[in-house]
Write an enzyme that holds these catalytic residues in place. Structure first.
Site, PDB file in Angstrom:
ATOM      1  N   ASP A  27       0.862  -1.188   0.000  1.00 17.88           N
ATOM      2  CA  ASP A  27       0.000   0.000   0.000  1.00 17.88           C
ATOM      3  C   ASP A  27       0.896   1.237   0.000  1.00 17.88           C
ATOM      4  O   ASP A  27       2.066   1.170   0.372  1.00 17.88           O
ATOM      5  CB  ASP A  27      -0.921   0.024   1.225  1.00 17.88           C
ATOM      6  CG  ASP A  27      -1.948   1.155   1.131  1.00 17.88           C
ATOM      7  OD1 ASP A  27      -2.796   1.107   0.226  1.00 17.88           O
ATOM      8  OD2 ASP A  27      -1.887   2.095   1.932  1.00 17.88           O
ATOM      9  N   SER A  28       0.322   2.365  -0.390  1.00 21.94           N
ATOM     10  CA  SER A  28       1.087   3.612  -0.374  1.00 21.94           C
ATOM     11  C   SER A  28       1.481   3.982   1.066  1.00 21.94           C
ATOM     12  O   SER A  28       2.423   4.725   1.273  1.00 21.94           O
ATOM     13  CB  SER A  28       0.255   4.737  -0.987  1.00 21.94           C
ATOM     14  OG  SER A  28      -0.972   4.842  -0.289  1.00 21.94           O
ATOM     15  N   CYS A  90      -3.509  -1.064  -2.498  1.00 21.67           N
ATOM     16  CA  CYS A  90      -3.771   0.354  -2.771  1.00 21.67           C
ATOM     17  C   CYS A  90      -4.539   0.508  -4.094  1.00 21.67           C
ATOM     18  O   CYS A  90      -4.083   0.044  -5.146  1.00 21.67           O
ATOM     19  CB  CYS A  90      -2.420   1.069  -2.863  1.00 21.67           C
ATOM     20  SG  CYS A  90      -2.534   2.811  -3.248  1.00 21.67           S
ATOM     21  N   GLU A 175      -5.684   9.916   8.522  1.00 20.52           N
ATOM     22  CA  GLU A 175      -4.295   9.806   8.996  1.00 20.52           C
ATOM     23  C   GLU A 175      -4.034  10.698  10.210  1.00 20.52           C
ATOM     24  O   GLU A 175      -3.284  10.331  11.095  1.00 20.52           O
ATOM     25  CB  GLU A 175      -3.323  10.159   7.870  1.00 20.52           C
ATOM     26  CG  GLU A 175      -3.442   9.185   6.720  1.00 20.52           C
ATOM     27  CD  GLU A 175      -2.116   8.642   6.272  1.00 20.52           C
ATOM     28  OE1 GLU A 175      -1.078   9.139   6.713  1.00 20.52           O
ATOM     29  OE2 GLU A 175      -2.135   7.678   5.465  1.00 20.52           O
ATOM     30  N   CYS A 209     -10.882   3.206  -1.682  1.00 13.13           N
ATOM     31  CA  CYS A 209      -9.635   3.674  -1.089  1.00 13.13           C
ATOM     32  C   CYS A 209      -9.469   2.946   0.242  1.00 13.13           C
ATOM     33  O   CYS A 209     -10.443   2.825   1.007  1.00 13.13           O
ATOM     34  CB  CYS A 209      -9.672   5.180  -0.872  1.00 13.13           C
ATOM     35  SG  CYS A 209      -8.252   5.796   0.060  1.00 13.13           S
TER      36      CYS A 209
HETATM   37  N1  DGL Z   1      -4.063   3.733  -0.246  1.00 10.98           N
HETATM   38  C1  DGL Z   1      -4.556   4.649  -1.241  1.00 10.98           C
HETATM   39  C2  DGL Z   1      -5.709   4.022  -2.029  1.00 10.98           C
HETATM   40  O1  DGL Z   1      -6.262   2.978  -1.668  1.00 10.98           O
HETATM   41  C3  DGL Z   1      -4.928   5.992  -0.698  1.00 10.98           C
HETATM   42  C4  DGL Z   1      -3.867   6.777   0.025  1.00 10.98           C
HETATM   43  C5  DGL Z   1      -2.943   7.618  -0.849  1.00 10.98           C
HETATM   44  O2  DGL Z   1      -3.405   8.590  -1.493  1.00 10.98           O
HETATM   45  O3  DGL Z   1      -1.759   7.292  -0.867  1.00 10.98           O
HETATM   46  O4  DGL Z   1      -6.091   4.560  -3.036  1.00 10.98           O
END
Ligand code: DGL
Length: 293
Positions: A27-28, A90, A175, A209
């Site tokens: 994930d990001s 992600c 966050e 998301c």
């Molecule tokens: N984890 C990202 C997603 O599911 C969202 C968070 C980000 O913008 O890095 O799209």
């Protein structure tokens, strides 16, 4: 790493049993923990390595090229760490990098291994739920701009209309732990109202998301009770279970010690602090520097 409550799995292989092939979850940042949590609940026997690219998050506002490059670097690391299979938890990475990595890079970086995303399984499920054939998608700017959900849903179900809403402020709200505040009510309502202004026939909404499941109770306040809200964790877990059943050549190479390791590309201190809220228990991560020798 230590996990104190809720999920109690060993974090290193018991003596004499070696991890030969982990399942990587990328994930990001921390959001993908909402997906990993459901995967571990459904498939607790496997070994998992979670990598959050917190140093370079958010991905949601970045260009196609940047998300592709960052995702490729992280996925390469996960394969170097002995993953057999990597899930891009992600949505933004799935939308902007998955296809390229599958078609252009896998043969070179990890022949015989696999990388999968979250958009297809989520789209399949949404198509099964909707009766009005009007589906709403909430996501980051990157995911919405890519039109990936629209394309995928309409490929599977050509008669479904897809309406999208980019909720860029929701990720920082989660966050920074601003969920239980009047400001969060305001911004959740604002985007839900905007989505329904595009169609009042929407009966199914995808939370596209990984952060949004933490806002589910707020989202429900502003969405009509008859509308189905789809969180991805369980869907991705079901889809992974099904994939492993159908692909014995991959499944047989996945080790089954039941370990969990968490890595972040940034400070472990801040990762662990926020990650605990997503995971529902304490997390102790390790740092993995990308592109720094
Ligand atoms: N984890 C990202 C997603 O599911 C969202 C968070 C980000 O913008 O890095 O799209």
């Amino acid at each position: 790493m230590t996990i104190k409550k809720a999920i109690t799995l060993p974090t290193s292989p018991p003596l004499g049993r070696k991890k030969m092939g982990c399942i990587g979850i990328f994930d990001s940042g921390i959001g993908g923990l909402t997906v990993l949590k459901e995967i571990v609940k459904k498939l607790p026997r496997y070994d998992y390595v979670y990598l959050g690219d917190s140093a370079r998050a958010p991905y949601g506002t970045r260009s196609f090229e940047t998300v592709y490059q960052y995702t490729l670097e992280c996925v390469t690391k996960l394969f170097e760490m002995n993953c057999r299979l990597v899930i891009l938890a992600c949505n933004t990475a799935s939308a902007k990098a998955l296809r390229n990595i599958q078609q252009l890079d896998m043969e070179r970086i990890a022949p015989g291994k696999r990388v999968l995303g979250v958009i297809r399984p989520t789209s399949e499920r949404a198509g099964k739920y909707t009766k009005t054939k009007h589906v709403g998608v909430l996501g980051t700017t990157g995911t919405v701009m890519s039109d990936s959900y629209k394309i995928e849903i309409q490929k599977l179900y050509p008669d479904i209309k897809v309406f999208q809403e980019a909720c860029s402020i929701w990720v920082p709200m989660v966050e920074y732990d601003e969920i239980e505040t009047p400001a969060s009510d305001y911004f959740v309502k604002k985007h839900i109202d905007s989505l329904f202004s595009k169609s009042d026939k929407i009966d199914t909404i995808i939370l596209g998301c990984t952060h949004y499941p933490l806002l589910l109770h707020k989202i429900k306040k502003f969405v009509p009770a008859n509308v189905k809200i789809i969180s991805q964790g369980e869907i991705v877990a079901d889809s992974l279970a099904d994939y492993l059943k159908r692909h014995a050549e991959i499944e047989s190479k996945c080790s089954k010690v039941g370990s969990l390791d968490f890595y972040t590309t940034d400070s472990t201190l801040s990762f662990d602090k926020v990650a605990g809220r997503f995971w529902g228990a304490d997390i102790k991560s390790k740092q993995l520097l990308i592109n720094r020798k």
